[in-house]
Design a protein around this motif. Structure first.
Motif, short mmCIF file in Angstrom:
data_model
loop_
_atom_site.label_atom_id
_atom_site.label_comp_id
_atom_site.label_asym_id
_atom_site.label_seq_id
_atom_site.Cartn_x
_atom_site.Cartn_y
_atom_site.Cartn_z
N GLN A 65 0.68 -1.11 0.05
CA GLN A 65 0.02 0.13 -0.01
C GLN A 65 0.79 1.36 -0.15
O GLN A 65 1.89 1.15 0.16
CB GLN A 65 -1.11 -0.01 1.13
N GLU A 99 -4.29 0.40 -2.02
CA GLU A 99 -3.98 -1.04 -1.65
C GLU A 99 -4.23 -1.84 -2.89
O GLU A 99 -5.17 -2.06 -3.62
CB GLU A 99 -4.59 -1.39 -0.31
N ASP A 100 -3.04 -2.95 -2.94
CA ASP A 100 -2.97 -3.66 -3.93
C ASP A 100 -3.99 -4.94 -3.80
O ASP A 100 -4.14 -5.66 -2.82
CB ASP A 100 -1.56 -4.48 -3.81
N GLN A 101 -4.95 -5.13 -4.82
CA GLN A 101 -5.97 -6.19 -4.71
C GLN A 101 -5.58 -7.59 -5.27
O GLN A 101 -6.30 -8.31 -5.00
CB GLN A 101 -7.19 -5.44 -5.44
N THR A 137 -4.85 -6.67 -12.76
CA THR A 137 -5.31 -5.26 -11.94
C THR A 137 -5.15 -4.04 -12.65
O THR A 137 -4.10 -4.00 -13.56
CB THR A 137 -4.70 -5.31 -10.73
N PRO A 165 -5.73 0.09 -7.85
CA PRO A 165 -5.92 -0.54 -6.62
C PRO A 165 -7.05 0.13 -5.81
O PRO A 165 -7.66 0.71 -6.22
CB PRO A 165 -4.36 0.10 -6.04
#
Length: 488
Positions: free
Chosen positions: A186, A204-206, A234, A237
Motif C-alpha cells: 500500500q 492498496e494492492d488488490q 489489475t 488499486p
C-alpha cells in the motif's frame, strides 16, 4: 663459569628484545569502546545502533501448534478438500512450528520520526509445500517505511482494525469480516488530529488478497462449480479510507473501500470475443472495542460489522480463508450415496461467449458480524468466547446466471447459490510465566446452503468420491487446537 655468564647475558638480551618488540606493538592511544546504549524515546526494548542516532528493537516469537480434524493449521475448519470429504484421505491432526522475527528501527528527523519495520516467519507445517526433510516455508508479513505520516510497503490495511481477524481467537479462520494480519502492499497517509482521533487514506494492492471469484458461467460450469474464475489483470488499486477514535474506554472506527471489478474475456483464450464493462464494488465496516469492563481488569469486547457489494473478500477472507466450501456427510434420502453442502463466494457473475450474447457483471452482496468477549480469570488464566455470522446473496440476476449454468441434473433439484456460515468457539490460555502461553481452542462451523433436493455428482478422484446421487444438506464441523508460544 664463562659458559654460565654467556648464557645469562644471552637470556637478558633475548628478554630485552622481546620486551622491545611488545612495546613497539602497543598503540600510542587505545581506541574508544562503543557501548550499546538504551534508547528510551520509543519505549522499552529499543537500543541505539552503535555510531548512529537510529534506535532498533528486535522481537518475535516461537510457536508450536497442533490442529485436530481441520483442513489446515491454526484451527482451520474441515470445510473443503480432504478434510471436508470426511474420509481416510484426511489428516486427523496437523502440526505447525513457527519462528517469527521482527526488526523495528526509528530515527528522529526535522520532519518527524522515520520508521522501518520488517516481520518474517519461518514455518514447518504437516503436508506443507516444503515439508520434506529439513524443509520449510518462508513468509514476509510486513516490510514498510513510515515517514511524515506516509506508509510505503507491506503493512496492515487501513481498512482493518488493530486486532485484524483476531478479536479474541487463536484460529486464523474466523470469517465475517476483514482479515489482513499479514499485511498488504500500500501507499497510505495518516493524519493525527489529537485526542486520539485520526484519519487515513490509502491505495492498496488488490491482486493478492482482495479478489474473490468472478464467475463466467459460460465456461466450465458444473454441479459443484459455478464456472471459470475470470478476473482480468489489475488496473486500479483499492481505494481505502478510515476514521478512528482511540480513547481510554476503547476504540471506534469506520472504514470504507472502493474495489474495481474487472473481467477478462468472454472466451478466455480469445481477446476478440470481447469482455463485460468494468464496474466498481465497495465495502464498509464499523468496529467497536470496549475496555475497562465491570467483569474484571483487562476484560474487553471487540466487534465488527461489515457489508460489501462486489467486494466479498472484505467479508470472507483476506489472507487465509478460501472462497469455496465443500463438506460431505451421511445422507438420509433413499438412493443417495451421501449428503453434501457446497457454496462459493464471488464478487460477481457474467455469462456469454462474445460481445453479442454476453452479459454485464452482476455483483453479489455480502455482510458479516464478528466479535469476542475476553475475560481474565486471574493474572495467569484467561478465556475468550468468540463467534461470527456471514451471509452471501447472489441477487436475482446473478442467481439466475449461476442456475442456468448448472441446469437441473436431477428432478427435484432446487438451485439457489445464496449461503450463510455461522461460527462459535472458545479458547482458554494459561501464562505460568511472562511471555509463555499455553492455550486450547475449540471451534464449531456451520454451513447453511440454500440448494435443496438431490444432485448427481461426477466422480472426484482427488477426494475419493464416486459418481453418485447426493442429498443436498447443511453441514457442521468441529475443530480444535493446542498451542504453545514464547514471545520475546
Amino acid at each position: 663459569m664463562n659458559s654460565i655468564k654467556r648464557l645469562a647475558l644471552g637470556s637478558a638480551a633475548a628478554l630485552f628484545a622481546i620486551g622491545s618488540a611488545q612495546a613497539a606493538d602497543l598503540p600510542l592511544k587505545a581506541k574508544a569502546v562503543e557501548y550499546v546504549k538504551i534508547c528510551s524515546i520509543y519505549g522499552a526494548g529499543f537500543y541505539y545502533i552503535p555510531g548512529t542516532d537510529t534506535c532498533i528493537k528486535l522481537g518475535g516469537y516461537v510457536r508450536a501448534d497442533v490442529t485436530f480434524n481441520g483442513s489446515n493449521a491454526y484451527d482451520a475448519p474441515a470445510w473443503n478438500g480432504a478434510s471436508g470429504a470426511k474420509n481416510r484421505n484426511a489428516n486427523s491432526y496437523i502440526f505447525r512450528s513457527r519462528q517469527d522475527i521482527n526488526v523495528d528501527t526509528r530515527t528522529a528527523t526535522e520532519y518527524g520520526v522515520v520508521r522501518t519495520y520488517f516481520d518474517a516467519v519461518f514455518s514447518w507445517t504437516t503436508g506443507g509445500a516444503n515439508s520434506g526433510i529439513a524443509g520449510g516455508e518462508l513468509g514476509v508479513y510486513y516490510a514498510f517505511v513510515q515517514f511524515a505520516g506516509f506508509t510505503f510497503g507491506k503493512a496492515v490495511s487501513q481498512f482493518d482494525t488493530p486486532w485484524t481477524g483476531y478479536p479474541g481467537n487463536n484460529t486464523s479462520y474466523l470469517i465475517g469480516g476483514y482479515d489482513n494480519v499479514t499485511g498488504i502492499n500500500q501507499v497510505a497517509y495518516t493524519s493525527e488530529f489529537g485526542n486520539g482521533v485520526s484519519a487515513s487514506v490509502s491505495l492498496e494492492d488488490q491482486s493478492a488478497y482482495l479478489q474473490s471469484n468472478l464467475y463466467n458461467t459460460n465456461v466450465g460450469g458444473t454441479v459443484l462449480g459455478y464456472g471459470a474464475n475470470s478476473y482480468a489483470g489489475t488496473s486500479v488499486p483499492d481505494i481505502v479510507g478510515k476514521i478512528r477514535v482511540d480513547q481510554a474506554w476503547g476504540l471506534f472506527q469506520v472504514s470504507a473501500a472502493a474495489h474495481q471489478v474487472r473481467a477478462s474475456y468472454y472466451t478466455p483464450a480469445l481477446e476478440t470475443s470481447g469482455h463485460p464493462g468494468d464496474t466498481w464494488g465497495y465495502a464498509v465496516q464499523g468496529a467497536l472495542s470496549l475496555k475497562n469492563l465491570p467483569t474484571g481488569p483487562g476484560d474487553s469486547i471487540n466487534i465488527t460489522a461489515t457489508y460489501s457489494n462486489g467486494a466479498t473478500r472484505y467479508v470472507i477472507g483476506g489472507v487465509t480463508t478460501p472462497a469455496s466450501f465443500l463438506i460431505y456427510d451421511n445422507g438420509s434420502i433413499p438412493g443417495t450415496y451421501q449428503s453434501v453442502a457446497f457454496a462459493h463466494a464471488a464478487d460477481g457473475v457474467f455469462a456469454g461467449a462474445n460481445n453479442v450474447f454476453g452479459t454485464g457483471i452482476e455483483k453479489t452482496n455480502a455482510w458479516g458480524v464478528r466479535g469476542a468477549f475476553n475475560h481474565n480469570w486471574s493474572p495467569y488464566w484467561s478465556s475468550s468466547l468468540f463467534g461470527s455470522y456471514t451471509s452471501i446473496d447472489y441477487n436475482g440476476n446473478a442467481s439466475a446466471l449461476i442456475c442456468a449454468g448448472l441446469g437441473a441434473p436431477v428432478a427435484g433439484f432446487n438451485c439457489n447459490p445464496d449461503f450463510r456460515i455461522a461460527q462459535v468457539g472458545t479458547v482458554t490460555r494459561w501464562t505460568p510465566v511472562k511471555n509463555l502461553t499455553f492455550s486450547g481452542e475449540v471451534l464449531y462451523t456451520y454451513l447453511d446452503q440454500s440448494h435443496t433436493g438431490v444432485v448427481n455428482v461426477s466422480a472426484i478422484p482427488a477426494l475419493g468420491k464416486p459418481t453418485a446421487n447426493y442429498e443436498l444438506k447443511d453441514q457442521g464441523v468441529w475443530t480444535g487446537s493446542l498451542r504453545v508460544q514464547r514471545t520475546f
